[in-house]
Design a protein around this motif. Structure first.
Motif, short mmCIF file in Angstrom:
data_model
loop_
_atom_site.label_atom_id
_atom_site.label_comp_id
_atom_site.label_asym_id
_atom_site.label_seq_id
_atom_site.Cartn_x
_atom_site.Cartn_y
_atom_site.Cartn_z
N SER A 71 0.82 -1.20 0.00
CA SER A 71 0.00 0.00 0.00
C SER A 71 0.86 1.26 0.00
N LEU A 72 1.91 1.28 0.83
CA LEU A 72 2.77 2.46 0.91
C LEU A 72 3.57 2.66 -0.38
N LEU A 127 3.74 7.63 7.16
CA LEU A 127 2.46 6.91 7.06
C LEU A 127 2.62 5.48 7.57
N GLN A 146 -4.77 0.96 -5.87
CA GLN A 146 -4.79 0.22 -4.61
C GLN A 146 -5.81 -0.91 -4.66
N GLY A 161 -1.17 11.17 -3.90
CA GLY A 161 -0.64 10.44 -2.75
C GLY A 161 -1.65 10.31 -1.64
N VAL A 173 5.72 9.10 3.19
CA VAL A 173 5.27 7.71 3.12
C VAL A 173 5.82 6.90 4.29
N ALA A 182 -5.78 2.46 3.07
CA ALA A 182 -6.32 2.19 4.41
C ALA A 182 -7.66 1.48 4.33
N ALA A 195 -3.24 6.83 -0.23
CA ALA A 195 -3.12 6.46 1.18
C ALA A 195 -4.47 6.12 1.78
N VAL A 241 1.33 4.47 -2.63
CA VAL A 241 1.28 5.90 -2.29
C VAL A 241 2.50 6.63 -2.85
N TYR A 275 0.62 3.16 10.85
CA TYR A 275 0.21 1.76 11.01
C TYR A 275 0.94 1.10 12.17
#
Length: 681
Positions: free
Chosen positions: A32-33, A440, A161, A56, A437, A64, A60, A36, A444
């Protein structure tokens, strides 16, 4: 199920259990990152910093949404989120240069985002994230190429995504699907074996492992809705029913064909492919034909098994209300169906007394005022005012001001840390996007450590994603912190000026107290039939939560209109009912041995587990106070009574007595919730 399949599944379970329960799948988060980072880089290369932020940010948020804890139904949700993020970017980019129009756009967008909490916590958080993309739109004159390009990149980044979760699903989902397949195949094999030899047993290991990969811990299971818990509870109930039918088959061998027909259905359900949908329909039809010839004596068990098989087929093929004649046409709700369900929930909260509606009004007014102050007063880094408001406000009825202050402190800390990193590394362009990133990823990593740390990590990531130029100094940090503090003050003022009604707040606190008392009861009941680790600590923690909920309830009741006779009568009855529930649970806890002397039967453990599930119900939502499903609770208590009817044991008699007492008191409380709720205020 062969030994090879069992050992392979066991390795998969242990791999899944190696991941911390509160942490997402590391591989899925990394993918996922990376999405982004690629989206932000493309936006920066093609259209500039604004497009990089839009692409971006949308990637993101969609990432999520893709990481939500659900075995199916993620793809349409991520597609819908992508479209919504594109709309937010389009609205912000086209209006941000004209501040009066932008104020109106932000107010409308935040009002709709506030209403989204009616559809659940995830929907509310995703809508708030969309508002983040809206309020941070830079005040630059729009061009068609820039506006349409930024919105298109945002949508494409979100769809990327969605494509990644379709091509590379989370490892935990793969383990869960494998566990479901193994459990249903094991049940099918056991049903065939019981048809031949009724003295056999249902294999417990696949069902136990199924529960493990879906829950990890009992505390995590409480946070899941009943629809999620059905994935592992339904196979357990089917196993108990099959064992009960096999016991009857000892005296009536005419039940063997029913067990064999049920095995065919379970085999088809084990692999819910499109081809197997038709096979499942045919198998269910054969089961109905065989069951039609059963004697009246066995009909309750057969009806129960028939309903459970239909539920299993419906759950595996993505429907909530099974219909055997239409098994071949089963489809998941899809994007349109999901949106229609959310719209129906939102319509139910369009009421002046609704806490969700009041939250939407607070968010709309505060964010609109924040944008106006930032633009009219020309506040440096002024976008942090509405950004802080969006990040701070929640439809909460408990500890509202404390949480607002905590989130504002987290934002200030995150801004300070990100600015210090900028002073040391001077990141710009792709390097700044990479720093955002990485932060981010820190969101998590700290997801299970409290809302303050999550807010700090998220605000630090936003510093880099919003300002990819990397030009910042100590003065900039001070401007951002001051703007965040202004936003925090506006958020608190919104709660002061437009609080929830006293009666609504009292009703919410009453629901929270009832849920806490029930969690304590569920913890004690579970320890009565299962060997749990450190049962004393678990029950002490549950009781401590119940005490805190009672203190919050009493504080809310003290601010009510105590001259209202109906309110005083309601409070007296409610307290008496909860005290009686507490007394029953305390008696059951006192009777609880350190280790149970004998192994509890599978049927009894399943019956008590089903009663606990009925007790706990669905997690509390922002729009509605938590209530009891009295009908389901009474039915579950009846099943426990049936399982304990022939048991001659002192502990079992105490268990049955206290369960019936708890049920009776909760039924009375349920009637109080329906009829005599406080209406003052």
């Amino acid at each position: 199920m062969g030994d090879g399949a069992r050992s392979g599944y066991k390795r998969g379970v242990f791999k899944a259990l190696a991941v911390r329960p509160a942490a997402p799948d590391v591989g899925a988060v990394v993918r996922s990152l990376l999405g982004v980072l690629v989206a932000a880089g493309l936006g920066l290369y093609l259209l500039g910093p604004s497009a990089a932020l839009a692409a971006g940010g949308a990637a993101a948020i969609a990432g999520a949404a893709a990481l939500q804890d659900s075995p199916h139904g993620r793809f349409p949700i991520v597609v819908g989120v992508s479209v919504a993020m594109g709309a937010a970017v389009l609205l912000g980019a086209s209006t941000s240069a004209y501040w009066p129009v932008f104020v109106v756009a932000v107010a409308i967008g935040c009002f709709l985002a506030g209403l989204a909490w009616a559809a659940g916590r995830n929907a509310g958080l995703l809508a708030a994230a969309g508002c983040v993309l809206l309020v941070i739109a830079p005040p630059t004159p729009p061009s068609w190429a820039g506006v349409v390009g930024s919105a298109a990149l945002a949508v494409l980044a979100g769809l990327a995504q969605a494509a990644m979760i379709a091509l590379w699903p989370r490892r935990r989902w793969q383990v869960q699907r494998q566990a479901l397949t193994v459990a249903y195949r094991s049940l099918a094999a056991d049903a065939r074996a019981l048809a031949e030899d009724p003295s056999g047993e249902i294999a417990a290991a696949p069902l136990r492992r199924l529960r493990e990969v879906f829950t990890f811990t009992p505390e995590q299971a409480v946070r899941h809705p009943l629809a999620y818990r059905a994935w592992y509870r339904l196979p357990e109930r089917i196993g108990v029913t099959l064992a009960a039918l096999a016991g009857r088959s000892n005296v009536d061998h005419g039940l063997s064909p029913i067990l064999a027909a049920a095995a065919d259905v379970l085999d088809a359900v084990a692999r819910p492919t499109r081809a197997n949908a038709k096979v499942t329909g045919y198998a269910m039809g054969r089961f109905d034909a065989v069951a039609a010839g059963a004697s009246d004596l066995e009909s309750p068990l057969i009806r129960r098994l028939s309903a459970q098989l239909r539920d299993a087929a419906a759950l595996r093929y993505g429907e909530a209300a099974p219909d055997t004649a239409e098994l071949a046409q089963r489809r998941r709700p899809g994007l349109v169906g999901t949106a229609a369900q959310a719209a129906a929930l939102i319509r139910g909260q369009v009421d002046a007394d609704s806490p969700v509606m009041r939250h939407a009004i607070r968010l709309s007014v505060a964010a609109g005022c924040g944008v106006a102050i930032a633009r009219v007063a020309d506040v440096a880094q002024g976008y942090w005012i509405p950004l802080t408001i969006v990040m701070v406000l929640r439809p909460e009825t408990a500890h509202t001001y404390t949480r607002c202050v905590g989130r504002v402190a987290g934002i200030a800390a995150g801004v300070a840390v990100a600015t210090l990193i900028t002073l040391v590394l001077h990141p710009a362009g792709p390097f700044a996007a990479l720093c955002g990133v990485l932060l981010l990823g820190a969101v998590y990593a700290v997801a299970g450590r409290g809302y303050v740390m999550v807010t700090a990590a998220l605000s630090a990531a936003l510093v880099f994603l919003v300002d990819v130029s990397g030009v910042a100094g100590l003065v900039t940090m001070g401007d951002r912190v001051i703007a965040a503090l202004i936003g925090g003050v506006l958020a608190i003022l919104a709660h002061v000026v437009l609080p929830d009604r006293t009666s609504v707040r009292l009703r919410q606190r009453a629901g929270e107290l009832l849920k806490a008392e029930i969690d304590y009861a569920a913890t004690v009941l579970r320890a009565s039939v299962h060997d749990v680790e450190r049962p004393g600590e678990q029950m002490a923690a549950a009781w401590d939560r119940a005490l805190r909920a009672r203190a919050a309830f009493e504080a809310s009741a003290a601010t009510g209109l105590m001259d209202d006779r109906q309110l005083r009568r309601w409070l007296s009855s409610y307290r008496a009912g909860l005290n009686a529930v507490t007394a029953s649970c305390a008696a059951l806890e006192a009777n609880l041995p350190a280790r149970r002397a004998a192994e509890t039967s599978t049927a009894l453990a399943s019956a008590v587990d089903e009663y606990v599930e009925a007790l706990r119900g669905d997690p509390q939502t922002a729009g509605l106070a938590w209530t009891l499903d009295v009908t389901t609770l009474v039915a579950a208590a009846g099943r426990v009574r049936a399982e304990l009817a022939g048991v001659d044991d002192g502990s079992a008699r105490v268990l049955l007595t206290e369960i019936e007492a708890v049920t009776g008191h909760l039924v009375q409380i349920g009637s109080l919730q329906r009829v005599s709720e406080p209406t003052s205020g």
